[in-house]
Design a protein around this motif. Sequence first.
Motif, PDB file in Angstrom:
ATOM      1  N   ARG A 149       0.838  -1.213   0.000  1.00  0.00           N
ATOM      2  CA  ARG A 149       0.000   0.000   0.000  1.00  0.00           C
ATOM      3  C   ARG A 149       0.867   1.256   0.000  1.00  0.00           C
ATOM      4  NH1 ARG A 149      -5.499   0.169   1.278  1.00  0.00           N
ATOM      5  NH2 ARG A 149      -6.340   2.106   0.432  1.00  0.00           N
ATOM      6  N   THR A 150       1.986   1.212   0.717  1.00  0.00           N
ATOM      7  CA  THR A 150       2.924   2.331   0.740  1.00  0.00           C
ATOM      8  C   THR A 150       3.443   2.633  -0.664  1.00  0.00           C
ATOM      9  OG1 THR A 150       3.625   1.952   3.035  1.00  0.00           O
ATOM     10  CG2 THR A 150       5.189   3.093   1.595  1.00  0.00           C
ATOM     11  N   ILE A 151       3.767   1.584  -1.408  1.00  0.00           N
ATOM     12  CA  ILE A 151       4.284   1.757  -2.771  1.00  0.00           C
ATOM     13  C   ILE A 151       3.237   2.414  -3.656  1.00  0.00           C
ATOM     14  CG2 ILE A 151       5.067   0.530  -4.835  1.00  0.00           C
ATOM     15  CD1 ILE A 151       6.220  -1.622  -2.921  1.00  0.00           C
ATOM     16  N   PHE A 152       1.991   1.936  -3.591  1.00  0.00           N
ATOM     17  CA  PHE A 152       0.932   2.457  -4.452  1.00  0.00           C
ATOM     18  C   PHE A 152       0.460   3.843  -4.025  1.00  0.00           C
ATOM     19  CE2 PHE A 152      -0.479  -2.149  -5.549  1.00  0.00           C
ATOM     20  CZ  PHE A 152       0.600  -2.266  -6.404  1.00  0.00           C
ATOM     21  N   GLU A 153       0.492   4.112  -2.709  1.00  0.00           N
ATOM     22  CA  GLU A 153       0.026   5.413  -2.205  1.00  0.00           C
ATOM     23  C   GLU A 153       1.128   6.469  -2.244  1.00  0.00           C
ATOM     24  OE1 GLU A 153      -2.920   6.346  -1.145  1.00  0.00           O
ATOM     25  OE2 GLU A 153      -4.018   4.440  -1.120  1.00  0.00           O
ATOM     26  N   ARG A 154       2.394   6.007  -2.420  1.00  0.00           N
ATOM     27  CA  ARG A 154       3.553   6.914  -2.429  1.00  0.00           C
ATOM     28  C   ARG A 154       3.728   7.617  -1.080  1.00  0.00           C
ATOM     29  NH1 ARG A 154       6.885   6.834  -7.128  1.00  0.00           N
ATOM     30  NH2 ARG A 154       5.631   5.958  -8.793  1.00  0.00           N
ATOM     31  N   ILE A 337      10.557   6.793   2.424  1.00  0.00           N
ATOM     32  CA  ILE A 337      10.347   5.866   1.316  1.00  0.00           C
ATOM     33  C   ILE A 337      11.708   5.398   0.798  1.00  0.00           C
ATOM     34  CG2 ILE A 337       9.367   5.579  -0.981  1.00  0.00           C
ATOM     35  CD1 ILE A 337       7.293   5.908   1.226  1.00  0.00           C
ATOM     36  N   ASN A 338      11.851   4.092   0.626  1.00  0.00           N
ATOM     37  CA  ASN A 338      13.100   3.491   0.172  1.00  0.00           C
ATOM     38  C   ASN A 338      12.848   2.803  -1.165  1.00  0.00           C
ATOM     39  OD1 ASN A 338      15.188   1.453  -0.245  1.00  0.00           O
ATOM     40  ND2 ASN A 338      15.853   1.883   1.844  1.00  0.00           N
ATOM     41  N   GLU A 339      13.467   3.309  -2.231  1.00  0.00           N
ATOM     42  CA  GLU A 339      13.193   2.773  -3.567  1.00  0.00           C
ATOM     43  C   GLU A 339      13.656   1.329  -3.703  1.00  0.00           C
ATOM     44  OE1 GLU A 339      13.467   4.000  -8.285  1.00  0.00           O
ATOM     45  OE2 GLU A 339      14.737   5.051  -6.841  1.00  0.00           O
ATOM     46  N   ASP A 340      14.733   0.938  -3.021  1.00  0.00           N
ATOM     47  CA  ASP A 340      15.201  -0.445  -3.114  1.00  0.00           C
ATOM     48  C   ASP A 340      14.185  -1.411  -2.502  1.00  0.00           C
ATOM     49  OD1 ASP A 340      17.443   0.399  -4.419  1.00  0.00           O
ATOM     50  OD2 ASP A 340      18.808   0.154  -2.720  1.00  0.00           O
ATOM     51  N   ILE A 341      13.593  -1.034  -1.361  1.00  0.00           N
ATOM     52  CA  ILE A 341      12.535  -1.851  -0.760  1.00  0.00           C
ATOM     53  C   ILE A 341      11.373  -1.970  -1.731  1.00  0.00           C
ATOM     54  CG2 ILE A 341      10.766  -1.908   1.049  1.00  0.00           C
ATOM     55  CD1 ILE A 341      12.791  -0.745   2.988  1.00  0.00           C
ATOM     56  N   ASN A 342      11.001  -0.839  -2.338  1.00  0.00           N
ATOM     57  CA  ASN A 342       9.896  -0.827  -3.299  1.00  0.00           C
ATOM     58  C   ASN A 342      10.178  -1.727  -4.492  1.00  0.00           C
ATOM     59  OD1 ASN A 342       8.866   1.091  -1.583  1.00  0.00           O
ATOM     60  ND2 ASN A 342       8.916   2.779  -3.042  1.00  0.00           N
ATOM     61  N   CYS A 343      11.384  -1.641  -5.033  1.00  0.00           N
ATOM     62  CA  CYS A 343      11.720  -2.398  -6.243  1.00  0.00           C
ATOM     63  C   CYS A 343      11.714  -3.899  -5.986  1.00  0.00           C
ATOM     64  CB  CYS A 343      13.087  -1.960  -6.779  1.00  0.00           C
ATOM     65  SG  CYS A 343      13.066  -0.341  -7.582  1.00  0.00           S
TER      66      CYS A 343
END
Length: 371
Positions: A149-154, A337-343
């Motif tokens: 949800r964090t990834i989609f909600e930014r 927000i951590n882009e590596d976690i997101n990826c």
Amino acid sequence: MGSSQSKPEFATVLADKQVKYKETVILRCEANTEDFTSTWEKNGRRLYCVQDKHEMKQTGKTCSLKIVNAQEEDAGQYTLNLTNYAGSVSCSAMVTVELNEWRTVQWKEDPMIHKLKTFKIGSDEVSELRFLLLGPVGVGKSSTINTIRTIFERRQFVNCLAATGSSTSHTICYEKYSMEKNGQFPFAFSDIMGVEEHRGVLEVDIISALKGHIKEGYTFNSEHSLSEGNQYYLKNPTLNDKIHCLVNVIHADRVSLISHNTIKKMKVVREAASKIGLPQVVFLTHVDRACPTTKDNLRNVYKSKRVREKMHECSNILSVPTNCIFPVCNYHEGTGINEDINCLMLDALTQIVDWANDYVVKCSNKQTLVE
């Protein structure tokens, strides 16, 4: 009077080393005296020189160990012992061998988010692909939903209560978290009570959820399963009500600690899912805690011997092929927000949505043939 011999001490100590596969490793340190004998150990056992592999030197006060052509098995804790008549002293260092990357990740989130944002389900009967998260208590099921949800909600999303470190499940009701927003992200993730050794969610209720018989809001009971006469029992579920992919969630650093009874329960569910052809995957959470190399840099996840061992261990326990096991890292410490976690999470999501969609298309085609 002659001076008595003093116990050796370290002027400098061994330093941890991280090297790439097939590189040369050199461990070196210096003592405060030349009056000592030295021995080396690896993981607590005496290390002896292997021709064309090791080179041990003692030059004056300096001791060194050279390891040529570093392989997976060369990783470990190396200890140098210095000894004389007055006593002994030792120091240790960890050697980590960074393997060749055996699986690649696209470390740019925008293309993967775009794919998920614009994803089209292959059947008009289904409005959103549904995923059920299943696993022992405290492995990160709720945190996984929060991360997605964090990834989609930014932005950081914490509405799904996590039970990290707890022995009792915080999730007691059957809850569905829809990601859909303005026709985008047509996915939903259902959280379920954790699997416990003696209590927790019943296997029969999990199987009912997979088949779409449980309505949202049902409170799980560790003693009694949902009956057909209950208001939360859906007698004739549609394809849209059913689960389209089972996601087993396992803590990477606790794979070997899962009780036999818990594994047995999860295998019962897996067998039932296999009978209906349901796709099944594993999210291996907390990979940052399972491996120092990955903790330092998440992009080393598919270069880590430790992570690969955990994937194979998980595959053996649950009988899930390793290509269906995805190491992930949830948001559990930082607030940004951590882009590596997101990826890493997006890499898993972009693959499992295709498998869930394949299942939906297959089921839809079967229904069409029957009609």
